[in-house]
Design a protein around this motif. Sequence first.
Motif, PDB file in Angstrom:
ATOM      1  N   LYS A  10      -5.879   7.862  -0.968  1.00 59.47           N
ATOM      2  CA  LYS A  10      -6.114   7.413   0.404  1.00 59.47           C
ATOM      3  C   LYS A  10      -6.850   8.518   1.150  1.00 59.47           C
ATOM      4  O   LYS A  10      -6.597   9.703   0.963  1.00 59.47           O
ATOM      5  CB  LYS A  10      -4.791   7.092   1.100  1.00 59.47           C
ATOM      6  CG  LYS A  10      -4.964   6.534   2.514  1.00 59.47           C
ATOM      7  CD  LYS A  10      -3.676   5.904   3.045  1.00 59.47           C
ATOM      8  CE  LYS A  10      -2.587   6.915   3.249  1.00 59.47           C
ATOM      9  NZ  LYS A  10      -1.382   6.334   3.910  1.00 59.47           N
ATOM     10  N   TYR A  62      -2.869   6.529  -6.980  1.00 59.12           N
ATOM     11  CA  TYR A  62      -3.610   5.915  -5.885  1.00 59.12           C
ATOM     12  C   TYR A  62      -4.109   7.008  -4.938  1.00 59.12           C
ATOM     13  O   TYR A  62      -3.470   8.046  -4.766  1.00 59.12           O
ATOM     14  CB  TYR A  62      -2.714   4.942  -5.127  1.00 59.12           C
ATOM     15  CG  TYR A  62      -2.233   3.790  -5.970  1.00 59.12           C
ATOM     16  CD1 TYR A  62      -2.846   2.542  -5.887  1.00 59.12           C
ATOM     17  CD2 TYR A  62      -1.182   3.942  -6.872  1.00 59.12           C
ATOM     18  CE1 TYR A  62      -2.412   1.471  -6.662  1.00 59.12           C
ATOM     19  CE2 TYR A  62      -0.746   2.890  -7.655  1.00 59.12           C
ATOM     20  CZ  TYR A  62      -1.366   1.652  -7.546  1.00 59.12           C
ATOM     21  OH  TYR A  62      -0.947   0.589  -8.333  1.00 59.12           O
ATOM     22  N   TYR A  79     -11.277   5.199   1.707  1.00 57.05           N
ATOM     23  CA  TYR A  79     -10.071   4.516   1.233  1.00 57.05           C
ATOM     24  C   TYR A  79      -9.043   4.500   2.360  1.00 57.05           C
ATOM     25  O   TYR A  79      -8.212   5.399   2.498  1.00 57.05           O
ATOM     26  CB  TYR A  79      -9.503   5.233   0.009  1.00 57.05           C
ATOM     27  CG  TYR A  79     -10.497   5.398  -1.122  1.00 57.05           C
ATOM     28  CD1 TYR A  79     -10.869   4.323  -1.922  1.00 57.05           C
ATOM     29  CD2 TYR A  79     -11.074   6.641  -1.388  1.00 57.05           C
ATOM     30  CE1 TYR A  79     -11.776   4.473  -2.961  1.00 57.05           C
ATOM     31  CE2 TYR A  79     -11.977   6.810  -2.417  1.00 57.05           C
ATOM     32  CZ  TYR A  79     -12.333   5.724  -3.195  1.00 57.05           C
ATOM     33  OH  TYR A  79     -13.233   5.884  -4.219  1.00 57.05           O
ATOM     34  N   SER A  80      -9.081   3.462   3.181  1.00 53.09           N
ATOM     35  CA  SER A  80      -8.181   3.385   4.341  1.00 53.09           C
ATOM     36  C   SER A  80      -6.741   3.143   3.922  1.00 53.09           C
ATOM     37  O   SER A  80      -5.800   3.541   4.612  1.00 53.09           O
ATOM     38  CB  SER A  80      -8.644   2.289   5.299  1.00 53.09           C
ATOM     39  OG  SER A  80      -8.732   1.035   4.639  1.00 53.09           O
ATOM     40  N   ASP A  81      -6.559   2.469   2.797  1.00 54.03           N
ATOM     41  CA  ASP A  81      -5.239   2.260   2.220  1.00 54.03           C
ATOM     42  C   ASP A  81      -5.239   2.813   0.795  1.00 54.03           C
ATOM     43  O   ASP A  81      -6.288   3.025   0.193  1.00 54.03           O
ATOM     44  CB  ASP A  81      -4.894   0.760   2.178  1.00 54.03           C
ATOM     45  CG  ASP A  81      -4.794   0.167   3.575  1.00 54.03           C
ATOM     46  OD1 ASP A  81      -4.131   0.792   4.429  1.00 54.03           O
ATOM     47  OD2 ASP A  81      -5.392  -0.898   3.802  1.00 54.03           O
ATOM     48  N   TYR A  82      -4.046   3.035   0.285  1.00 53.14           N
ATOM     49  CA  TYR A  82      -3.963   3.552  -1.078  1.00 53.14           C
ATOM     50  C   TYR A  82      -4.693   2.622  -2.055  1.00 53.14           C
ATOM     51  O   TYR A  82      -4.445   1.417  -2.089  1.00 53.14           O
ATOM     52  CB  TYR A  82      -2.511   3.716  -1.501  1.00 53.14           C
ATOM     53  CG  TYR A  82      -1.923   5.062  -1.125  1.00 53.14           C
ATOM     54  CD1 TYR A  82      -2.509   6.237  -1.573  1.00 53.14           C
ATOM     55  CD2 TYR A  82      -0.789   5.145  -0.334  1.00 53.14           C
ATOM     56  CE1 TYR A  82      -1.978   7.480  -1.252  1.00 53.14           C
ATOM     57  CE2 TYR A  82      -0.243   6.386  -0.006  1.00 53.14           C
ATOM     58  CZ  TYR A  82      -0.850   7.545  -0.470  1.00 53.14           C
ATOM     59  OH  TYR A  82      -0.328   8.771  -0.147  1.00 53.14           O
ATOM     60  N   THR A  83      -5.604   3.215  -2.828  1.00 55.10           N
ATOM     61  CA  THR A  83      -6.447   2.481  -3.769  1.00 55.10           C
ATOM     62  C   THR A  83      -6.303   3.109  -5.152  1.00 55.10           C
ATOM     63  O   THR A  83      -6.390   4.334  -5.303  1.00 55.10           O
ATOM     64  CB  THR A  83      -7.920   2.545  -3.345  1.00 55.10           C
ATOM     65  OG1 THR A  83      -8.050   2.023  -2.012  1.00 55.10           O
ATOM     66  CG2 THR A  83      -8.808   1.765  -4.292  1.00 55.10           C
TER      67      THR A  83
END
Length: 589
Positions: free
Chosen positions: A99, A97, A103-107
């Motif tokens: 960030k 993932y 990507y504000s959160d883990y993607t």
Amino acid sequence: MLLQLGSGDVKYYNTADLAEVNIDKATGTVSVTPLAGDWNDEFKQNVTAIRFAKAPETGADAEISNKGVNITEAKGWLESVYAKWVPLEDASTYRVYIKGGKYSDYTRIDRELVRNYGSYGRVDMVGLPAGVYSLKVVPVIGGAEDESMASEAKEMAVKAYDRSGFAHFNNSGVGAYKDNGELKHDARVIYVTAETAKTVKCLVKQSDKDGEGTEFTGLQAIINAYQKGVETRPLAVRLIGTIRDSDMDALGSSAEGLQIKGKNNTIPMNITIEGIGDDATTWGFGFLLRNAVSVELRNFANMLCMDDCISIDTDNKYCWVHHLDLFYGNAGGDSDQAKGDGTVDIKNDSQYITVAYNRFHDSGKSSLCGMKSESGPNYIDYHHNWFDHSDSRHPRVRTMTVHVWNNYYDGCSKYGVGATTSSSVFVERNFFRHSLAPMMSSLQGTDAKGDGTFSGENGGIIKSFGNLYAEKGTADKYNVITHAMSATDFDCYEASSRDEKVPSTFKALVGGGTYDNFDTNPALMYDYTPLEASEVPAVVTGFYGAGRLNHGDFVWDLNYSGADTDYSVNTQLKAALESYKSTLVGIFE
């Protein structure tokens, strides 16, 4: 370290290779001792200055927080980040993932970017604008993600690719990516490995009534489908591991290899072919570009191509070739083709082309630029390339208008820049280390001396500014003949400032061509910020410099005794290329 000598010569040393440098003020003696080798340089009362350039950048390590997965290495690079880890015995696969940035959160990133190399796992995330990013590696154990065993690599600084050059002049977004580094709207991505080069699929529109497009199978077939000129969606082709000629579905050019051909030179193809990680390699074939507009090649190696590594052949426009490792091609039938034919050749009315940050490994003929049929100045530039003991044509220019700047000429055995056929070439702030005949215009100056010519054609005009010549050999051909030395029989017009215009009274001795002063016309010239020549070796050989990420997985040291004047085939290098194999096992499923 640079030693300026009273003779005007410059000696260049990599301080990492030195045991000590002693300065005896009483006798005016400077002595240089290496860590290895039986030589020792001593200069008595003839060193006028000692200068130190910046050390090559190595890239900043990430802040690693390990729980279960043992991340061993992680860094940000150019519009990408990567991490490596030790495989866990119980993990069947890994999910990674990202960030940072958008990507504000883990993607979760694409699974194809998460690869197995047997003794280690690796992930590379590309298409990132400059910024700071984090990666999280999560093992899958017993069919489920085990968050308690996840590890992170944080504070990875990503830099932007250097988009200086004619390929970007009055033009936005070469290839599949925007100028900020992220994919363009509606861009498609296909991943190509040795196992999928024949079977990869993509929809490509063949008419305005084709809906989402017709499905094509195989890499060459997909690229061929763009010849219709209907498809407008950008395409990013991501190469993983080694793709050999035998892996391909077809090769559009029997002489060169993979053909990228557009409908004409006005319709953008918006195609990027890029390597993933530090081991992406095309082996046994090269690339032929025709009618290709907005095409980018980046971050892969080319080994043992058929003829040219990259042939930018006919009516191409806005093409960008950068961060490639370019090795020998297969030997041709002519005596000057023992290392293959051209490495990067640009011809037949191709225009607005940038060749930058590439490493030419012992190339025989690095770059032909122009034939005799071009209808205009054509605007080509070469910058931040590492000509690593390559022999000639850096570049060899006919008819075209060319900017050659901030390149590292590292032990080039035949000649540097050659200008013919009324071409105009601005050679600016390059570093020539032990390179014979740094600049020549056909049939005059250095070219007219001694054992003949590199070209029997009419001459061109070279404007020179700010170049540095280090470790010159004893032959007089290591020295350039400026217009101040001879107003009619010179190698180059040596400008006193970057923006000085070359007077029309200075003409090629044979043919009478004059310099077109493109570089002083803001309507014709791009914006750029050149380094001082003394800084070029450290930048070009550094982490963000020429060639692939981390200088690639295949490294060959060409600094053997006599290498600077040797233009024969390095048989050990050739054999290593022939037997080269990637350690890639596959993609984690």
